[in-house]
Design an enzyme around this catalytic site. Structure first.
Site, short mmCIF file in Angstrom:
data_model
loop_
_atom_site.label_atom_id
_atom_site.label_comp_id
_atom_site.label_asym_id
_atom_site.label_seq_id
_atom_site.Cartn_x
_atom_site.Cartn_y
_atom_site.Cartn_z
CE1 TYR A 164 14.22 77.76 57.72
CE2 TYR A 164 13.72 78.93 55.87
CZ TYR A 164 13.38 78.00 57.08
OH TYR A 164 12.61 78.27 58.15
CE LYS A 171 8.79 79.18 57.99
NZ LYS A 171 7.61 79.07 58.68
N1 LIG Z 1 12.84 76.21 64.90
C1 LIG Z 1 13.03 77.42 64.89
O1 LIG Z 1 14.79 78.20 64.72
C2 LIG Z 1 12.25 78.62 63.99
C3 LIG Z 1 11.97 79.42 63.34
C4 LIG Z 1 11.27 80.05 62.62
C5 LIG Z 1 9.83 80.20 62.69
N2 LIG Z 1 10.10 78.99 63.11
C6 LIG Z 1 8.72 77.76 62.12
O2 LIG Z 1 7.79 77.43 63.51
C7 LIG Z 1 7.27 76.63 63.64
C8 LIG Z 1 7.23 76.26 64.45
O3 LIG Z 1 8.06 74.99 64.15
P1 LIG Z 1 9.24 74.36 65.53
O4 LIG Z 1 10.42 74.60 65.17
O5 LIG Z 1 8.59 75.23 66.90
O6 LIG Z 1 8.80 72.55 65.49
P2 LIG Z 1 8.00 71.67 65.75
O7 LIG Z 1 8.08 70.48 64.90
O8 LIG Z 1 7.78 71.42 66.95
O9 LIG Z 1 6.42 72.12 64.92
C9 LIG Z 1 6.49 71.78 63.53
C10 LIG Z 1 4.94 71.15 64.03
O10 LIG Z 1 3.90 71.28 62.39
C11 LIG Z 1 3.55 70.15 62.63
N3 LIG Z 1 2.98 69.60 61.14
C12 LIG Z 1 3.76 69.30 60.31
N4 LIG Z 1 3.36 68.46 58.87
C13 LIG Z 1 2.09 68.59 59.55
C14 LIG Z 1 0.44 68.37 58.47
N5 LIG Z 1 0.36 67.75 57.35
N6 LIG Z 1 -0.43 68.79 59.71
C15 LIG Z 1 -0.30 68.89 61.22
N7 LIG Z 1 0.55 69.82 61.52
C16 LIG Z 1 1.60 69.71 60.40
C17 LIG Z 1 4.40 69.18 63.66
O11 LIG Z 1 3.22 67.73 63.48
C18 LIG Z 1 5.00 70.04 64.25
O12 LIG Z 1 3.41 69.95 65.73
C19 LIG Z 1 7.03 76.25 61.82
O13 LIG Z 1 6.25 76.88 60.77
C20 LIG Z 1 8.87 76.53 61.26
O14 LIG Z 1 9.73 76.88 59.84
C21 LIG Z 1 10.83 78.07 63.40
#
Ligand SMILES: NC(=O)c1ccc[n+]([C@@H]2O[C@H](COP(=O)([O-])OP(=O)(O)OC[C@H]3O[C@@H](n4cnc5c(N)ncnc54)[C@H](O)[C@@H]3O)[C@@H](O)[C@H]2O)c1
Length: 273
Positions: A164, A171
């Site tokens: 990670y 985070k």
């Molecule tokens: N998927 C997992 O396992 C997981 C677990 C815990 C936390 N998260 C967190 O959840 C959140 C959403 O991620 P996800 O897993 O749904 O993936 P995802 O790729 O669907 O979402 C990430 C989003 O960030 C946006 N983004 C990136 N750069 C950007 C910018 N410059 N301006 C505007 N938007 C931007 C992307 O367009 C996308 O919509 C993130 O913060 C991720 O770290 C994910």
């Protein structure tokens, strides 16, 4: 009466129908809420406008409750300011703001943390952490008295999760940001929280290597499985709703209990076989 009837807000971070932001938005929409959505701006030469199209495919099922779908790059303060101005014109006052955004270069995710580049560190922190401060600050004038802000975090900011890497550092900073923003905004009645989700297969999740982690949760997490998009969506909607009105500055783990474990749990017995 449905939980979000009469409530309006912003959903930032839907990339497609697997995005956590969409899982949260769907709960809110199904509970009667009205949402304005952002999408990552499309490149000028992308005639198909793929970023917009993928989010359109999600929100088109809820035409009456979708106030708008507009581009937003959170690295650009002018865009954030004009997005919030437009949101105010279309929605008036808002009750909730979801920030579900993170990004790091694949190179920086795949190399050891000790080799993280300065540019990659700045980029990851800017998109994944500073953007929460920025969007909250520009949205503040729109907040109703009991408005709620939610961001998405991960356990890799609390403990070392190999692979990670730089995103774990982001985070940790995001978790601290939640607490400081909660303190700033609390006297105005506004709340700021985070959901710490277990690994889910999304664009960002797969880039961060969640595939094997989901199987591993089956051995270690108290619930003997990983979480679902729907579970994370419901918990996110809860923190954005008035049902959580006494909660702020909190990191709510929606991870099948994985974070409470101090040993590899049932996996130890697998080793003995
Ligand atoms: N998927 C997992 O396992 C997981 C677990 C815990 C936390 N998260 C967190 O959840 C959140 C959403 O991620 P996800 O897993 O749904 O993936 P995802 O790729 O669907 O979402 C990430 C989003 O960030 C946006 N983004 C990136 N750069 C950007 C910018 N410059 N301006 C505007 N938007 C931007 C992307 O367009 C996308 O919509 C993130 O913060 C991720 O770290 C994910």
């Amino acid at each position: 009466m449905k939980l979000f009837e009469g409530k309006k807000g912003l959903i930032l971070g839907v990339a497609n129908d697997r995005s956590i932001a969409w899982a949260v938005a769907k709960e809110i929409l199904d509970q009667g809420g009205v949402c304005g959505f952002s999408h990552l701006p499309d490149k000028a030469d992308d005639e198909k406008k793929k970023n917009r199209m993928r989010v359109s495919k999600c929100v088109d099922a809820y035409p009456a409750q979708t106030a708008f779908l507009e581009p937003l790059d959170v690295q650009d303060d002018e865009q954030v300011a004009s997005f919030m101005k437009m949101a105010g014109e279309k929605l008036g006052k808002i009750d909730f703001l979801l920030h579900s955004i993170a990004f790091a270069d694949r190179d920086d995710l795949s190399r050891d943390t000790v080799e993280t580049s300065r540019a990659g560190f700045k980029l990851a922190m800017d998109v994944s952490v500073y953007s929460l401060i920025s969007v909250t600050n520009y949205a503040r004038p729109l907040f109703n008295a009991d408005a709620s802000v939610l961001t998405m975090t991960y356990f890799g900011g609390e403990k070392c999760v190999p692979g990670y890497n730089v995103m774990g550092i982001c985070k940790a900073a995001l978790d601290a940001t939640v607490r400081y923003l909660a303190n700033d905004l609390g006297p105005h009645g506004h709340r700021v929280n985070a959901v710490s989700a277990g690994p889910l297969k999304t664009l960002a999740g797969v880039a961060a290597g969640v595939g094997e982690m989901q199987d591993y949760y089956g051995y270690v997490a108290p619930l003997a499985r990983c979480v679902t998009h729907e579970e994370v969506g419901r918990s996110g909607a809860y923190l954005l709703s008035n049902y959580s009105s006494g909660i702020t500055g909190e990191i709510l783990h929606v991870d099948a209990g994985y974070n409470i474990m101090g040993s590899p749990g049932r996996l130890l017995y697998e080793f003995k076989k």
